[in-house]
Design a protein around this motif. Structure first.
Motif, PDB file in Angstrom:
ATOM      1  N   ASP A 167      42.823  33.863  39.877  1.00  0.00           N
ATOM      2  CA  ASP A 167      42.285  34.602  41.016  1.00  0.00           C
ATOM      3  C   ASP A 167      43.065  35.868  41.310  1.00  0.00           C
ATOM      4  O   ASP A 167      42.884  36.481  42.361  1.00  0.00           O
ATOM      5  CB  ASP A 167      42.304  33.711  42.269  1.00  0.00           C
ATOM      6  CG  ASP A 167      41.456  32.459  42.092  1.00  0.00           C
ATOM      7  OD1 ASP A 167      40.400  32.565  41.457  1.00  0.00           O
ATOM      8  OD2 ASP A 167      41.870  31.391  42.577  1.00  0.00           O
ATOM      9  N   HIS A 202      43.580  39.332  41.479  1.00  0.00           N
ATOM     10  CA  HIS A 202      42.978  40.661  41.373  1.00  0.00           C
ATOM     11  C   HIS A 202      43.814  41.660  42.175  1.00  0.00           C
ATOM     12  O   HIS A 202      43.290  42.633  42.715  1.00  0.00           O
ATOM     13  CB  HIS A 202      41.533  40.630  41.878  1.00  0.00           C
ATOM     14  CG  HIS A 202      40.648  39.713  41.092  1.00  0.00           C
ATOM     15  ND1 HIS A 202      40.208  40.010  39.811  1.00  0.00           N
ATOM     16  CD2 HIS A 202      40.143  38.495  41.380  1.00  0.00           C
ATOM     17  CE1 HIS A 202      39.456  39.021  39.350  1.00  0.00           C
ATOM     18  NE2 HIS A 202      39.396  38.084  40.287  1.00  0.00           N
ATOM     19  N   ASP A 231      46.081  47.851  38.663  1.00  0.00           N
ATOM     20  CA  ASP A 231      44.950  47.132  39.255  1.00  0.00           C
ATOM     21  C   ASP A 231      44.627  45.970  38.329  1.00  0.00           C
ATOM     22  O   ASP A 231      43.997  46.150  37.284  1.00  0.00           O
ATOM     23  CB  ASP A 231      43.744  48.060  39.402  1.00  0.00           C
ATOM     24  CG  ASP A 231      42.559  47.374  40.088  1.00  0.00           C
ATOM     25  OD1 ASP A 231      42.487  46.131  40.084  1.00  0.00           O
ATOM     26  OD2 ASP A 231      41.693  48.097  40.620  1.00  0.00           O
ATOM     27  N   GLY A 249      42.683  43.438  38.745  1.00  0.00           N
ATOM     28  CA  GLY A 249      41.284  43.060  38.675  1.00  0.00           C
ATOM     29  C   GLY A 249      40.534  43.870  37.638  1.00  0.00           C
ATOM     30  O   GLY A 249      39.709  43.351  36.885  1.00  0.00           O
TER      31      GLY A 249
END
Length: 232
Positions: free
Chosen positions: A130, A132, A143, A145
């Motif tokens: 999870d 991101h 970044d 994500g």
């Protein structure tokens, strides 16, 4: 008040560390041997452990292993053993840092602050699947994500291995990561001793993120041990 367990059999060094820690606002728990140290860890739940390797009853490396079976509390080795092999073994067994005697109170406090910050940061990171998050470190922005990296607001293109390597260090600022730890994390079990492939990817990563790869401002080499992302 954060609580620090000092497992050290030399009374003078024990007193020196306790004085420095109490002056810095820490609560100190003292243990003069390995068995007492393990008992104090279980009963008092310290926020960090300072562990000597040359204990009179149990070798400090065995104390390290026993603590790691029960807890992820930060552990800084404080030892007169200065061989690279000892450092690598301790770090691979789960120590967060290794401080060679003699050392100053200033250096001790700096290492403690880094280890505590890292532990708190790791406890607030999202689960691996999870994550991101957006990480900013100096002139770098990652970044996770989008799997994109910028340097001074200009996108830089990293290979998948370079990206994984950089992200591993960004998530572990100030912590020494041994060659073996990095190889196992990114390449897997079969690459545990293949430092040449790591050096190659590290060199290409530095060329992309550093102003001067020969004098890196981000990832520094711990000779004979591994690498560390500098605390900015």
């Amino acid at each position: 008040m954060e609580r620090i367990l000092v497992i050290e059999d030399d009374q003078q060094i024990q007193n020196f560390m306790a004085y420095a820690l109490e002056n810095a606002g820490f609560e100190v728990i003292s243990a003069l041997n390995g068995k007492d140290g393990i008992s104090q860890m279980i009963m008092r739940s310290p926020d960090l452990i300072l562990l000597d390797l040359g204990l009179p009853d149990i070798d400090g490396m065995d104390v390290l292993k026993k603590v790691r079976e029960k807890s992820e509390v930060p552990i800084i080795i404080v030892s007169a053993r200065d061989q690279d092999k000892e450092k690598v073994t301790a770090l691979d067994e789960g120590a967060d840092d290794y401080l060679t005697k003699p050392f100053s109170a200033t250096e001790l406090m700096a290492r403690i602050r880094v280890a505590l910050r890292h532990y708190k940061r790791m406890n607030t990171l999202p689960e691996k699947g999870d994550d991101h998050s957006i990480y900013e470190y100096g002139d770098l922005k990652i970044d996770n994500g989008a799997h994109m990296v910028w340097k001074k607001d200009e996108e830089i293109h990293l290979t998948p291995l370079e990206y994984q390597l950089l992200l591993l260090f960004i998530k572990n600022p100030g912590k020494v990561l041994t060659y073996r730890t990095i190889l196992k994390t990114i390449w897997g079990e079969g690459y545990g001793e293949d430092t040449q492939v790591l050096r190659s990817v590290m060199a290409s990563t530095r060329r992309k993120i550093e102003e001067n790869p020969a004098k890196p401002q981000y990832i520094e080499t711990e000779i004979g041990v591994g690498y560390r992302l500098k605390e900015l």
